[in-house]
Structures are given as C-alpha cells and as structure tokens.
Scaffold this active site. Sequence first.
Site, short mmCIF file in Angstrom:
data_model
loop_
_atom_site.label_atom_id
_atom_site.label_comp_id
_atom_site.label_asym_id
_atom_site.label_seq_id
_atom_site.Cartn_x
_atom_site.Cartn_y
_atom_site.Cartn_z
NE ARG A 104 25.82 43.00 66.61
CZ ARG A 104 25.44 41.95 65.87
NH1 ARG A 104 24.50 41.14 66.32
NH2 ARG A 104 26.01 41.72 64.71
CG HIS A 138 24.20 48.18 69.46
ND1 HIS A 138 23.01 47.54 69.26
CD2 HIS A 138 24.75 47.62 70.58
CE1 HIS A 138 22.84 46.61 70.19
NE2 HIS A 138 23.87 46.65 71.00
CG ASP A 178 17.22 44.84 74.85
OD1 ASP A 178 17.28 46.09 74.97
OD2 ASP A 178 17.65 44.25 73.86
CE LYS A 201 18.36 41.07 75.36
NZ LYS A 201 18.73 41.17 73.95
CG ASP A 233 23.26 39.13 63.49
OD1 ASP A 233 23.18 38.63 62.36
OD2 ASP A 233 24.33 39.15 64.13
N GLY A 235 17.84 36.94 64.55
CA GLY A 235 16.41 36.92 64.83
C GLY A 235 16.03 36.24 66.13
N GLY A 236 16.99 35.72 66.86
CA GLY A 236 16.69 35.00 68.09
C GLY A 236 16.04 35.86 69.15
#
Length: 326
Positions: A104, A138, A178, A201, A233, A235-236
């Site tokens: 990331r 990623h 996203d 988002k 990661d 989960g948010g």
Amino acid sequence: MTGIKTTGEKKMMFFSGRAHPELAEEVAHQLGVGVVPTKAFDFANGEIYVRYQESARGADCFLIQSHTAPINKWIMEQLIMIDALKRASARSITVIVPFYGYARQDKKHRGREPISARLIADLMKTAGADRLLTVDLHTDQIQGFFDGPVDHLFALPLLADYVGAKVDREKLTVVSPDAGRVRVADRWCDRLGAPLAIVHKRRDKDVANQVTVHEVVGEVKGRVCVLVDDMIDTGGTICAAADALFAHGAEDVIVTATHGVLSGPAADRLKNSRVSEFVFTDTLPTPKELGETLDKIKVLSIAPTIARAAREVFQDGSVTSLFDEQ
C-alpha cells in the site's frame, strides 16, 4: 578441447519460510516435490538463523514466504533465506510472495513519505532474487519496482467462479469499493456477465483506516452485490461499503478479497456486519480465533494457481497463458 561439457538436467528445489507452512506444503504437493528441510530459529535477541539441510548448488530454487504478521520478521527471514541460497550457488532464485508486504506504500501521497513497496523490491534484488512471483499486487505499478522478471498472478478466476456458481447471475451486480478497484471490478463483470456499481468514499488523510462513504453509483436495489477488493485489513472500508449498499436497497452482499489480512478490529467488524459471506484465498493464514467465531468466512486455496505458475517458470513455459481467458 578448451572446456568441459555436462549432460545434467535441470533441478527444481522448493523452499519455505516459517510464516505460512500450510500453504507451502500444499504448493509443494501440487508440484509433486517436497519442501527442502531447513533449520531455522531465532536467537535470544531476535536475530534469525537459517541453514538448508540439502545442497542447492546448480538448482533452480523456489522460495515461498507470505508476509503475514509479524510482517517485518518474516520479510527479514525471507531476505536471509535468499542470501543463503545465493551463497549456496543456486542456479536461479525465484521468490514466491503470495502477499507482498508494504504494497500500500507504492507512491508518495504527501512530502517526506517513503515508497516502501519499492524498498522491499530493492531488498529482495540485493539479497539475490532473480525473479518475483506474487499474487494480486495492490497496484500493478509495483511490478516495475523489481529489476527483473515479475509474474503477477490473479485470484480473480478462482474467486469469481466460486461466486458465480452459488449466486443467481441474473440478480448479480459487481461492486467496486472505491475508484481504484474499478478496473478489477470490470474484469469480474466480463467474467460473470454482470453490471457494475461503484461505492464512492473519502478517506481521512490524517487518520489511518478511517473511511467515510458518500454514495453508490449504479443500480443495486434488489440485487445481490459482490464487493471485490484485493485485501481486507481492519475491515473498515469494506464494511462501510456494504452498509452503503444495504442503505441503497441491496438484497444481499458478498465480499471477496484475495488477501485476508484481518488485523485489529476486523474480527468484530466482520462478525457484526450484515454481509452474508466473506470469501478469501489462503495467501495469508486466517487467524484461528477468527475462523472459530465466524462461520461466514470461506477460504479458497491459491496453491494450485501458484504451483502451475512455478511449473511454467521452471519449464520455461508461459505464465501469461494461465490467464489468457481473461
């Protein structure tokens, strides 16, 4: 005659670090080889010692290590193992990284930030790796960070075929959580013949893992929505996206991701989510306590995909041919 001729055949040897031995054993089984016995342990101060129990001289060596928690320890162990193979006169060293750590951090968002994904690639090359084989980076640009061949594998066929077999495709909508995942979601749409929706988002740049969902673009009312991502990661992001889909009338939501990092509050978030099923591959080990408490987690084996790619590399075949149908 001014030289010596040999008639020896190529030899594959398969090595594994200690991060995810179950996946290593399954890949070795798919390849029809055994994992080379390795003596590895930690000294009292945390330093890592590695020694192989068989000669690797002149062999084409494949070394698998997934960057799971504690991530820095397993990255360091992999670098040490690469160095050991180089000094053991291996003919070639192919590093298999099912989950690429620090992926990331692939660009600078603001000044004075590192590009850590590039640093990991540089470390592997310096240690002695000739080739990198990984799954669902990623971002695709990370392939360019490694100065050598990179085989980028995809879990899409495995995940999409699983979802397509259990859901009525007439009611299916593929959803990108996203804007960055739209290209991958498009591939899902092509494979499943489903329409696309996008969750818009906004992330708080000063607070890690803090996401605010704004709106859903696309028709999701009364549909079975499949949220597709490369990793989950904490989960948010994915749980907020699922909530947005339900708020817009989605009948059901299934979440798929190649890498189930599942750290921090992920267990509670997944447990309390209205998502009916979370589908991952086993590029990372699923925490035991998570599997015992969440019956809606499904883990698919990525080992056959990795083994097929490793075999193509060893036999000088085409890894790309494995994904030509996409």
